[in-house]
Design an enzyme around this catalytic site. Structure first.
Site, mmCIF file in Angstrom:
data_model
loop_
_atom_site.group_PDB
_atom_site.id
_atom_site.type_symbol
_atom_site.label_atom_id
_atom_site.label_comp_id
_atom_site.label_asym_id
_atom_site.label_seq_id
_atom_site.Cartn_x
_atom_site.Cartn_y
_atom_site.Cartn_z
ATOM 1 N N LYS A 55 0.839 -1.205 0.000
ATOM 2 C CA LYS A 55 0.000 0.000 0.000
ATOM 3 C C LYS A 55 0.873 1.253 0.000
ATOM 4 O O LYS A 55 0.642 2.200 -0.750
ATOM 5 C CB LYS A 55 -0.953 -0.023 1.201
ATOM 6 C CG LYS A 55 -2.065 -1.043 1.031
ATOM 7 C CD LYS A 55 -2.823 -1.342 2.319
ATOM 8 C CE LYS A 55 -3.804 -2.491 2.082
ATOM 9 N NZ LYS A 55 -4.491 -2.957 3.289
ATOM 10 N N GLN A 99 -4.700 -1.431 9.452
ATOM 11 C CA GLN A 99 -4.612 -2.776 8.868
ATOM 12 C C GLN A 99 -5.258 -3.808 9.794
ATOM 13 O O GLN A 99 -4.940 -3.871 10.980
ATOM 14 C CB GLN A 99 -3.126 -3.118 8.615
ATOM 15 C CG GLN A 99 -2.914 -4.441 7.906
ATOM 16 C CD GLN A 99 -3.499 -4.461 6.495
ATOM 17 O OE1 GLN A 99 -3.320 -3.527 5.718
ATOM 18 N NE2 GLN A 99 -4.212 -5.521 6.168
ATOM 19 N N ASP A 122 -10.915 3.167 3.903
ATOM 20 C CA ASP A 122 -11.384 1.785 3.794
ATOM 21 C C ASP A 122 -12.909 1.737 3.687
ATOM 22 O O ASP A 122 -13.474 0.695 3.336
ATOM 23 C CB ASP A 122 -10.954 0.978 5.035
ATOM 24 C CG ASP A 122 -9.778 0.062 4.756
ATOM 25 O OD1 ASP A 122 -9.554 -0.262 3.575
ATOM 26 O OD2 ASP A 122 -9.106 -0.336 5.724
#
Ligand code: NDP
Length: 295
Positions: A55, A99, A122
């Site tokens: 990422k 994460q 997200d």
């Protein structure tokens, strides 16, 4: 019947990242805006470390700023929430990703709720989930967003198609179903209590498998000519080696389907590209400038 066309997620993701890099360059030149993504990793889970590294790498390659925030595996919930709050207040950071999975002592729901919804790239915050359901603008979870892009590229107009989503998680199954509804598909959501799952799957023009069970969807569950999207990422031991397989028995399904995503190289790369797209979208919204990518 001929073998299914492979939907090359890696190639689509590369093209999307190139579009994003061009848009980042424009924003930097015209508005002095450098989108910034912060990735928070708690602990040292090897798979998570790989995801975070990718990422950060792709964000940098697209010309964005990135921040890699690491906390030890024994960090408390309060410490993780405090790290998120610092990023909420940081004007150079436009997107925050925590994460998953988090260590046991930390409630993921509490951490997600602490993220500023405007920076929730997200799309997991209740505010963004609600906006998606209500059909209002917001940040949409990256995996289903990437899948819609792949489906549009592969099929074109999705209106009227029968879509079956196997799995109803908040991060994949549910938002996937809502996005397919938004494309005017007729949507069925299947899960572990669904009766006669095979028969339900055989109705699908678009079959999305997001279950987390290696090769559960067999070839004879697939309608001839259907488009099969395999979200699963499962590590299995085969002939003494660790191998990645999806939720779909690929070779069997490929012989029946019209088009299919491989694992790896299908949905996964698009998820990361859409994370960057969401960061760009969030940066534009926070600065009050137009977001030009059609997503
Ligand atoms: P979850 O474990 O949160 O959800 C799994 C879903 O599958 C649940 O809704 C569950 O039903 C359903 N399910 C489980 N067993 C069966 C069964 N036998 N029959 C029918 N339905 C079943 O998983 P996620 O949604 O988070 O992830 C799914 C997969 O996708 C995983 O392999 C994950 O690694 C992968 N993934 C890949 C991403 C990518 O970028 N490619 C991103 C995110 C996830 P119930 O609700 O009834 O329990």
């Amino acid at each position: 019947m001929a073998e299914a066309k492979i939907i090359d997620g890696a190639a689509h993701a590369k093209a999307l990242r190139a579009e994003l890099a061009a848009e980042v360059a424009r924003l930097r030149a015209e508005h002095g805006l450098k989108p910034g993504l912060a990735v928070v990793l708690v602990g040292e889970d090897p798979a998570s470390q790989v995801y975070v590294r990718n990422k950060v790498r792709f964000a940098n390659e697209a010309g964005m700023a990135s921040r890699d925030v690491r906390l030890p595996a024994e960090a408390s919930e309060e410490e993780v929430v405090a790290a998120v709050r610092r990023l909420n207040a940081d004007p150079d950071i436009h997107g925050i990703l925590v994460q998953m999975p988090l260590p046991r002592q930390i409630d993921a729901g509490v951490v997600i709720a602490a993220i500023d919804p405007a920076k929730d790239v997200d799309g997991f915050h209740d505010m963004n989930a609600g906006r998606l359901l209500a059909g209002r603008p917001g940040l949409v979870p990256c995996t289903p967003l990437g899948i819609i892009r792949l489906l549009r590229a592969s099929i074109g107009n999705l209106a009227g198609l029968e879509a079956v989503v196997v799995g109803r998680s908040n991060i994949v199954g549910k938002p996937m179903a809502v996005l397919l509804l938004r494309e005017d598909c007729t949507v069925t959501v299947a899960h572990s209590h669904t009766r006669d799952l095979e028969e339900v799957c055989r109705r699908a023009d678009i079959l999305v498998a997001a279950v987390g069970r290696p090769e559960m969807v067999r070839g004879d569950w697939v309608k001839p000519g259907a488009t099969v999207i395999d979200v699963g990422i499962n590590r299995v031991e085969r002939e003494g080696k660790t191998k990645l397989v999806g939720d779909v028995a690929f070779a069997e399904a490929r012989a029946v389907a019209g088009a299919i995503t491989p694992v790896p190289g299908g949905v996964g790369p698009m998820t990361i590209a859409c994370l960057l797209a969401n960061t760009l979208r969030a940066a534009c919204a926070q600065r009050g400038v137009e977001f030009r990518l059609p997503l």
